[in-house]
Motif scaffolding. Structure first.
Motif, PDB file in Angstrom:
ATOM      1  N   SER A  21       0.699  -1.122   0.004  1.00 35.28           N
ATOM      2  CA  SER A  21       0.142   0.135  -0.062  1.00 35.28           C
ATOM      3  C   SER A  21       0.874   1.051   0.047  1.00 35.28           C
ATOM      4  O   SER A  21       1.973   1.118   0.526  1.00 35.28           O
ATOM      5  CB  SER A  21      -0.812   0.104   1.410  1.00 35.28           C
ATOM      6  N   VAL A  23       0.357   5.457   0.493  1.00 31.82           N
ATOM      7  CA  VAL A  23      -0.873   6.642   0.652  1.00 31.82           C
ATOM      8  C   VAL A  23       0.094   7.950   0.198  1.00 31.82           C
ATOM      9  O   VAL A  23       1.027   8.169   0.870  1.00 31.82           O
ATOM     10  CB  VAL A  23      -1.268   6.783   2.283  1.00 31.82           C
ATOM     11  N   ARG A  71      -6.462   1.514  -7.055  1.00 25.58           N
ATOM     12  CA  ARG A  71      -6.428   2.552  -6.172  1.00 25.58           C
ATOM     13  C   ARG A  71      -7.696   2.990  -5.728  1.00 25.58           C
ATOM     14  O   ARG A  71      -8.649   2.670  -6.318  1.00 25.58           O
ATOM     15  CB  ARG A  71      -5.614   3.739  -7.216  1.00 25.58           C
ATOM     16  N   LYS A  75      -9.057   8.015  -0.997  1.00 30.06           N
ATOM     17  CA  LYS A  75      -7.823   7.959  -0.183  1.00 30.06           C
ATOM     18  C   LYS A  75      -6.433   8.221  -0.606  1.00 30.06           C
ATOM     19  O   LYS A  75      -5.721   8.100   0.387  1.00 30.06           O
ATOM     20  CB  LYS A  75      -8.005   6.533   0.490  1.00 30.06           C
ATOM     21  N   THR A  77      -4.613   6.579  -2.376  1.00 27.71           N
ATOM     22  CA  THR A  77      -3.939   5.234  -1.998  1.00 27.71           C
ATOM     23  C   THR A  77      -3.919   4.503  -3.364  1.00 27.71           C
ATOM     24  O   THR A  77      -4.904   4.167  -4.082  1.00 27.71           O
ATOM     25  CB  THR A  77      -4.575   4.413  -0.818  1.00 27.71           C
ATOM     26  N   TYR A  79      -2.614   0.427  -4.320  1.00 28.33           N
ATOM     27  CA  TYR A  79      -2.275  -0.948  -3.813  1.00 28.33           C
ATOM     28  C   TYR A  79      -1.289  -1.799  -4.852  1.00 28.33           C
ATOM     29  O   TYR A  79      -1.870  -1.597  -6.284  1.00 28.33           O
ATOM     30  CB  TYR A  79      -3.535  -1.596  -3.431  1.00 28.33           C
TER      31      TYR A  79
END
Length: 119
Positions: A21, A23, A71, A75, A77, A79
Motif C-alpha cells: 500500500s 498513501v 487505487r 484515500k 492510496t 495498492y
C-alpha cells in the motif's frame, strides 16, 4: 510537495502473496498516476505497474497475470496485490506519484519497502 508512505513489504515463500500500500498526502494533483517500481540489488529501478487517476493500468510483462494494481482515489492510496511470487520478485519496491500540470509532470518517490521471496 507530495509525501508517499509505503507499507506491506516483508518475507514470503515462493508461491505466496503480499499486498503493498502507498498513501499520498500533501499537495496532490487532480490529474495523476501512481505506480510501483522495483530495484533488485545491483540493478536499475524498473517499472512494475502504474495506474492513472482514470484507472488505466500498465504492467511489466514479468508480472502480468500475477500482480494487480488498484487505487482508492478518495484515500489517495494505491495498492499492489502480488500473487504467485517468485524469488526473482525480490527487490525494494518504490511507490511513485506523477502529478500532471499544464507545464509538465512532477515526480515523487516513496522511501521503498523490501520484498523478499524465498525459494
Amino acid at each position: 510537495q507530495v509525501q508517499l508512505v509505503e507499507s506491506g513489504g516483508g518475507l514470503v515463500q515462493a508461491g505466496g502473496s503480499l499486498r503493498l500500500s502507498c498513501v499520498a498526502s500533501g499537495n496532490t494533483f487532480r490529474i495523476n498516476s501512481m505506480g510501483w517500481y522495483r530495484q533488485a540489488s545491483g540493478n536499475q529501478r524498473d517499472l512494475v505497474a502504474t495506474i492513472s487517476s482514470g484507472s488505466t493500468t500498465n504492467y511489466a510483462d514479468s508480472v502480468k497475470g500475477r500482480f494487480i494494481i488498484s487505487r482508492d482515489n478518495a484515500k489517495n492510496t494505491v495498492y499492489l496485490q502480488m500473487n504467485s511470487l517468485k524469488p526473482e520478485d525480490t527487490a525494494v519496491y518504490y511507490c511513485n506519484y506523477k502529478g500532471r500540470t499544464a507545464w509538465g509532470t512532477n515526480d515523487y518517490w516513496g522511501q521503498g519497502t523490501q520484498v523478499t521471496v524465498s525459494s
